[in-house]
Design a protein around this motif. Structure first.
Motif, PDB file in Angstrom:
ATOM      1  N   PHE A 155     -24.104  -8.525 -44.030  1.00  0.00           N
ATOM      2  CA  PHE A 155     -24.937  -7.991 -42.948  1.00  0.00           C
ATOM      3  C   PHE A 155     -26.419  -8.062 -43.330  1.00  0.00           C
ATOM      4  CE2 PHE A 155     -20.874  -5.658 -42.223  1.00  0.00           C
ATOM      5  CZ  PHE A 155     -20.620  -6.113 -40.935  1.00  0.00           C
ATOM      6  N   ASP A 156     -26.713  -7.728 -44.574  1.00  0.00           N
ATOM      7  CA  ASP A 156     -28.109  -7.784 -45.035  1.00  0.00           C
ATOM      8  C   ASP A 156     -28.642  -9.210 -45.016  1.00  0.00           C
ATOM      9  OD1 ASP A 156     -28.028  -5.059 -45.455  1.00  0.00           O
ATOM     10  OD2 ASP A 156     -27.553  -5.224 -47.589  1.00  0.00           O
ATOM     11  N   HIS A 157     -27.783 -10.158 -45.365  1.00  0.00           N
ATOM     12  CA  HIS A 157     -28.209 -11.567 -45.351  1.00  0.00           C
ATOM     13  C   HIS A 157     -28.534 -12.017 -43.934  1.00  0.00           C
ATOM     14  CE1 HIS A 157     -27.406 -15.997 -45.333  1.00  0.00           C
ATOM     15  NE2 HIS A 157     -28.254 -15.906 -46.346  1.00  0.00           N
ATOM     16  N   ALA A 158     -27.729 -11.585 -42.963  1.00  0.00           N
ATOM     17  CA  ALA A 158     -27.985 -11.952 -41.563  1.00  0.00           C
ATOM     18  C   ALA A 158     -29.286 -11.321 -41.073  1.00  0.00           C
ATOM     19  CB  ALA A 158     -26.817 -11.504 -40.688  1.00  0.00           C
ATOM     20  N   ASN A 164     -31.050 -10.202 -34.775  1.00  0.00           N
ATOM     21  CA  ASN A 164     -30.975  -8.850 -34.240  1.00  0.00           C
ATOM     22  C   ASN A 164     -29.532  -8.344 -34.358  1.00  0.00           C
ATOM     23  OD1 ASN A 164     -29.409  -9.759 -31.945  1.00  0.00           O
ATOM     24  ND2 ASN A 164     -31.325 -10.408 -30.974  1.00  0.00           N
ATOM     25  N   ARG A 165     -29.271  -7.115 -33.920  1.00  0.00           N
ATOM     26  CA  ARG A 165     -27.957  -6.513 -34.140  1.00  0.00           C
ATOM     27  C   ARG A 165     -26.835  -7.273 -33.435  1.00  0.00           C
ATOM     28  NH1 ARG A 165     -28.137  -1.297 -36.334  1.00  0.00           N
ATOM     29  NH2 ARG A 165     -30.259  -0.526 -36.625  1.00  0.00           N
ATOM     30  N   GLU A 171     -22.650 -13.603 -35.551  1.00  0.00           N
ATOM     31  CA  GLU A 171     -22.621 -14.510 -36.692  1.00  0.00           C
ATOM     32  C   GLU A 171     -21.696 -14.029 -37.809  1.00  0.00           C
ATOM     33  OE1 GLU A 171     -23.935 -17.429 -36.894  1.00  0.00           O
ATOM     34  OE2 GLU A 171     -25.039 -17.366 -35.000  1.00  0.00           O
ATOM     35  N   VAL A 172     -21.735 -12.747 -38.132  1.00  0.00           N
ATOM     36  CA  VAL A 172     -20.980 -12.226 -39.278  1.00  0.00           C
ATOM     37  C   VAL A 172     -19.561 -11.827 -38.900  1.00  0.00           C
ATOM     38  CG1 VAL A 172     -20.912 -10.461 -41.077  1.00  0.00           C
ATOM     39  CG2 VAL A 172     -23.107 -11.436 -40.367  1.00  0.00           C
ATOM     40  N   VAL A 173     -19.423 -11.066 -37.823  1.00  0.00           N
ATOM     41  CA  VAL A 173     -18.110 -10.511 -37.476  1.00  0.00           C
ATOM     42  C   VAL A 173     -17.279 -11.486 -36.647  1.00  0.00           C
ATOM     43  CG1 VAL A 173     -16.897  -8.599 -36.380  1.00  0.00           C
ATOM     44  CG2 VAL A 173     -19.056  -8.185 -37.557  1.00  0.00           C
ATOM     45  N   VAL A 174     -17.889 -12.084 -35.623  1.00  0.00           N
ATOM     46  CA  VAL A 174     -17.128 -12.963 -34.721  1.00  0.00           C
ATOM     47  C   VAL A 174     -16.937 -14.352 -35.340  1.00  0.00           C
ATOM     48  CG1 VAL A 174     -16.995 -13.974 -32.421  1.00  0.00           C
ATOM     49  CG2 VAL A 174     -17.956 -11.683 -32.720  1.00  0.00           C
TER      50      VAL A 174
END
Length: 256
Positions: A155-158, A164-165, A171-174
């Motif tokens: 999450f920090d990398h994104a 944005n949230r 990008e990270v979860v989906v």
């Protein structure tokens, strides 16, 4: 030979195949021995083979198609519901709903059918929604665990890339966990396939593998019952193999 009896010992592919062959041979021998005599635990191979022939003549392929279609419809609906709930569970106001759906997995099947019978009159639709509710609870539980297992560094990398949230969610979860989603679906699919026989007994006229087992059990035809169990196992393992194959093809670098 000693390494076969040691925990965490790695063996070659050839030896692994030999071990599997030995266990399969023992299973077959046990089957033959247990089906001998006047009183036996399992039906003989001849009875099972005769059960396969009878089932095929009675339209086994059609019943398999009916069960697969019911399973497919239920899975698609359950996946959509579970994914939407899981992805939106990152929003605080939706989190309690997702967790509540997860807790419903402790609700027995009888309770599910009772409440659905009040809301739904069509038996076929009821079959679908029983499976949907049943799978959604377990699938949501697994997907929530998947999301909670994502490291904070991702999450920090994104965020460091000026996302944005909502972009972080995408990008990270989906996108970043599609291969995990397929694996979760593959694991939970076994639950739906296992419950299929019970659910199909709600509407016998619709046919399916559940109807065949119920009908065979009524006439105490154990050869047909074992034959059907083998068919259900083979179809279930085939579905599992196909999903796992596609996951490996489209996500070759998956660490799962």
């Amino acid at each position: 030979m000693k390494e076969l009896f040691k925990p965490f010992e790695k063996i070659t592919t050839g030896r692994n195949r030999v071990v599997i062959l030995v266990w399969v041979s023992l299973l077959i021998v046990t089957w033959f021995l247990s089906s001998m005599g006047d009183r036996h635990l399992f039906p003989s191979p001849q009875q099972v083979f005769r059960g396969f022939v009878e089932l095929y003549n009675e339209g086994l392929v059609v019943h398999i198609g009916s069960s697969l279609w019911l399973c497919l419809v239920a899975i698609v609906v359950a996946i959509i519901i579970s994914l939407v709930l899981t992805y939106l569970s990152t929003i605080p106001i939706i989190t309690p709903i997702a967790k509540a759906v997860s807790r419903l997995r402790y609700l027995p099947l009888t309770g599910i059918t009772f409440y659905l019978a009040i809301l739904i009159s069509d038996a076929r639709t009821m079959q679908v929604w029983v499976l949907v509710v049943f799978m959604s609870t377990y699938l949501t539980t697994s997907l929530l665990s998947m999301v909670s297992a994502i490291s904070q560094e991702e999450f920090d990398h994104a965020r460091s890339l000026q996302c944005n949230r909502w972009e972080v969610l995408w990008e990270v979860v989906v996108k970043g966990r599609i291969d995990h989603v397929i694996e979760v679906i593959r694991q939970n699919l076994a639950i739906v396939w296992m419950m299929l026989v019970t659910v199909e007994s709600i509407l016998v006229a619709a046919g399916g593998l559940g109807f065949l087992i119920k009908n065979s059990d009524k006439f105490m035809n154990h050869g047909r019952i074992i034959a059907l169990q083998i068919v259900i196992l083979i179809v279930g393992l085939s579905i599992d193999f196909i999903l796992n194959y596609f996951r490996k093809v489209f996500f070759r670098y998956s660490k799962i």
